[in-house]
Every structure is written in structure tokens, then in C-alpha cells.
Design an enzyme around this catalytic site. Structure first.
Site, PDB file in Angstrom:
ATOM      1  N   TRP A 104       0.811  -1.225   0.000  1.00 59.31           N
ATOM      2  CA  TRP A 104       0.000   0.000   0.000  1.00 59.31           C
ATOM      3  C   TRP A 104       0.842   1.271   0.000  1.00 59.31           C
ATOM      4  O   TRP A 104       0.300   2.364  -0.117  1.00 59.31           O
ATOM      5  CB  TRP A 104      -0.928   0.004   1.228  1.00 59.31           C
ATOM      6  CG  TRP A 104      -2.079  -0.946   1.122  1.00 59.31           C
ATOM      7  CD1 TRP A 104      -2.470  -1.671   0.027  1.00 59.31           C
ATOM      8  CD2 TRP A 104      -3.020  -1.254   2.159  1.00 59.31           C
ATOM      9  NE1 TRP A 104      -3.590  -2.411   0.321  1.00 59.31           N
ATOM     10  CE2 TRP A 104      -3.945  -2.181   1.629  1.00 59.31           C
ATOM     11  CE3 TRP A 104      -3.159  -0.850   3.491  1.00 59.31           C
ATOM     12  CZ2 TRP A 104      -5.003  -2.697   2.382  1.00 59.31           C
ATOM     13  CZ3 TRP A 104      -4.205  -1.364   4.235  1.00 59.31           C
ATOM     14  CH2 TRP A 104      -5.119  -2.275   3.690  1.00 59.31           C
ATOM     15  N   HIS A 159      12.991  -1.770  -1.121  1.00 59.47           N
ATOM     16  CA  HIS A 159      12.169  -1.266  -2.231  1.00 59.47           C
ATOM     17  C   HIS A 159      12.894  -0.101  -2.908  1.00 59.47           C
ATOM     18  O   HIS A 159      13.562   0.687  -2.238  1.00 59.47           O
ATOM     19  CB  HIS A 159      10.802  -0.819  -1.700  1.00 59.47           C
ATOM     20  CG  HIS A 159       9.801  -0.603  -2.782  1.00 59.47           C
ATOM     21  ND1 HIS A 159       9.812   0.528  -3.580  1.00 59.47           N
ATOM     22  CD2 HIS A 159       8.781  -1.376  -3.226  1.00 59.47           C
ATOM     23  CE1 HIS A 159       8.832   0.437  -4.459  1.00 59.47           C
ATOM     24  NE2 HIS A 159       8.187  -0.705  -4.266  1.00 59.47           N
ATOM     25  N   GLU A 183      11.485  -5.720  -9.591  1.00 58.32           N
ATOM     26  CA  GLU A 183      10.655  -4.588  -9.993  1.00 58.32           C
ATOM     27  C   GLU A 183      11.521  -3.545 -10.700  1.00 58.32           C
ATOM     28  O   GLU A 183      12.213  -2.769 -10.037  1.00 58.32           O
ATOM     29  CB  GLU A 183      10.034  -3.901  -8.770  1.00 58.32           C
ATOM     30  CG  GLU A 183       9.053  -4.729  -7.991  1.00 58.32           C
ATOM     31  CD  GLU A 183       8.224  -3.854  -7.043  1.00 58.32           C
ATOM     32  OE1 GLU A 183       6.999  -3.906  -7.157  1.00 58.32           O
ATOM     33  OE2 GLU A 183       8.805  -3.131  -6.223  1.00 58.32           O
ATOM     34  N   GLY A 235       4.370   2.102 -11.147  1.00 56.46           N
ATOM     35  CA  GLY A 235       3.408   3.202 -11.226  1.00 56.46           C
ATOM     36  C   GLY A 235       3.283   3.833 -12.595  1.00 56.46           C
ATOM     37  O   GLY A 235       2.641   4.869 -12.741  1.00 56.46           O
ATOM     38  N   GLY A 290      -0.265   0.134  -6.869  1.00 56.07           N
ATOM     39  CA  GLY A 290      -1.499   0.867  -7.179  1.00 56.07           C
ATOM     40  C   GLY A 290      -2.745  -0.010  -7.276  1.00 56.07           C
ATOM     41  O   GLY A 290      -3.790   0.321  -6.701  1.00 56.07           O
TER      42      GLY A 290
END
Ligand code: 13P
Length: 220
Positions: free
Chosen positions: A11, A97, A146, A152, A205
């Protein structure tokens, strides 16, 4: 479903407690009970306890993860969340991340220390790598690839490229599970999880909206 499929909702810095509980009440009852399906939600720190309680009371097959964890054990580290304290409410921690590396100066060494703290406290470390050259610390068995440009942007990497990267990571690190991430949603999830070396997805998202997240689970 051969092997595990991990569907992990990150989130990021979104949702207060009321919004988090609303999501859990909608998504929880829709998660199929399948021991190979590992669904995890990673809320903000202030929501962790309430989310954990809501899941426990209703016995939803949903794990709770944090979006970070201190590289130190507990003590004089103002503002940090230590593994020994977090383990009361989480089973997994998202580490390294790209948003933390870019915005908060997180280094490979810090990520490696975080992994150690997670392992010392029986928390599953999920390390994010931005390409196949980012190092995966020892003891970490769950990795999310990623690429920064896919996050995004609405433009995911291709399933074929993710599969190739997963193969490279597995050849380097052996017995690991590799997830993909970056603009994954209900329209493309199947194309990723059908790749032989991709064991699920880390979703930003598209995980925020309960109905969209339920759709993703229905695609599996
Ligand atoms: P998006 O799914 O919003 O692209 O975010 C991916 C991500 O960073 C998950 O950790």
C-alpha cells in the site's frame, strides 16, 4: 497451482486505519483457502495492529507484512521499527524497495542488515531488486524483481523478460522464489504468474482498490 503463488499488496504511504479496515473486510472473505496461495497485505505502520486484529478475528487467509524494518536490533534508534517488536504483528517484511533506496538512501549494506534482523525474528524477508545485478542478501529466499521504470507507470515489463530475469536470479541464488512487480493488475496478472519461474507478484497501485484486488485473485 503448482508451488506457491504470492500475491502481495504494497500500500506504500496510503490508507488510514478506517480505510485499511474497510479493505480487509471486503477482500478477506474473497480470498480462496489454498495453502499454496500466499496473500499478504503491507499497510503503513500505524495500521499494522488493527489490520492484524481484524484478520485474526475473522480468520481470513491473509498475512500481514511491513514495508520496512530496522537494520538494528531494538534500542536507541529513534524512529525505527525493530524486528523483535514488529514480529508481534507481521509475518513478512518488504525490504530494499526502490522507493526506499532512491528517497531514503537505503544501501545494499542496510538491506542486508535488515534481512538479518528479519531472519533473527522469524520474519520472512522479501527483498526487492531493480535488476538482476542488485545483490540478494544471504538467507533471503523471496525476491521481487521490480524495474524502476515499470513502477506506477502503467507499463509493466513483459512476462517473458520477467521470466528470464527470474531464471538468472535463480541461477545466481539457488533455492529462491521470484515475484514480479511494476504496474501489475487484474488485466495482466495471469500472463506473469503463468511463467514457470515467477511465483507471484508485488502489487502497488492496483492493490489499493478492494474490488480490483479481488479481481486479481480471481484471475489466478
Ligand atoms: P505499482 O503496482 O503501483 O506499479 O507499484 C509496484 C510496486 O512498487 C510494488 O512494490
Amino acid at each position: 497451482m503448482a508451488g506457491n503463488t504470492w500475491i502481495i499488496a504494497n500500500w506504500k504511504s496510503n490508507k488510514n486505519i478506517a480505510e485499511a479496515l474497510d479493505w480487509v473486510s471486503k477482500v478477506g472473505p474473497q480470498i480462496p483457502k489454498n495453502e499454496n496461495l500466499k496473500v499478504v497485505v503491507c499497510p503503513t505502520f500505524t495500521c499494522l495492529e488493527e489490520v492484524k486484529k481484524a484478520i485474526t478475528v475473522s480468520n481470513f487467509p491473509l498475512m500481514v507484512g511491513s514495508q520496512d524494518l530496522s537494520p538494528y536490533s531494538e534500542g536507541s534508534y529513534t524512529g525505527e521499527e525493530a524486528g523483535r517488536i514488529l514480529k508481534d504483528v507481521i509475518e513478512l517484511s518488504l525490504l530494499g524497495h526502490s522507493e526506499r533506496r532512491k528517497n531514503f538512501g537505503e544501501t545494499d549494506e542496510m538491506v542486508s542488515n535488515k534481512v538479518k534482523q528479519a531472519l533473527d525474528n522469524n520474519i520472512i524477508p522479501l527483498v526487492c531488486v531493480q535488476d538482476e545485478n542488485v545483490s540478494v542478501p544471504e538467507g533471503c529466499k523471496l525476491v521481487a524483481y521490480e524495474p524502476v521504470w515499470a513502477i506506477g507507470s502503467g507499463t509493466p515489463d513483459t512476462p517473458e523478460n520477467d521470466q528470464q530475469i527470474a531464471q538468472v536470479l535463480k541461477s545466481k541464488y539457488g533455492d529462491i522464489e521470484v515475484l514480479c512487480g511494476g504496474s501489475v493488475n487484474s488485466g495482466n496478472i495471469k500472463s506473469f504468474v503463468s511463467q514457470p519461474d515467477i511465483s507471484g507478484a508485488l502489487i502497488g497501485g492496483a492493490s489499493l482498490n478492494a474490488d480490483e484486488f479481488i479481481k486479481i485473485l480471481k484471475e489466478l
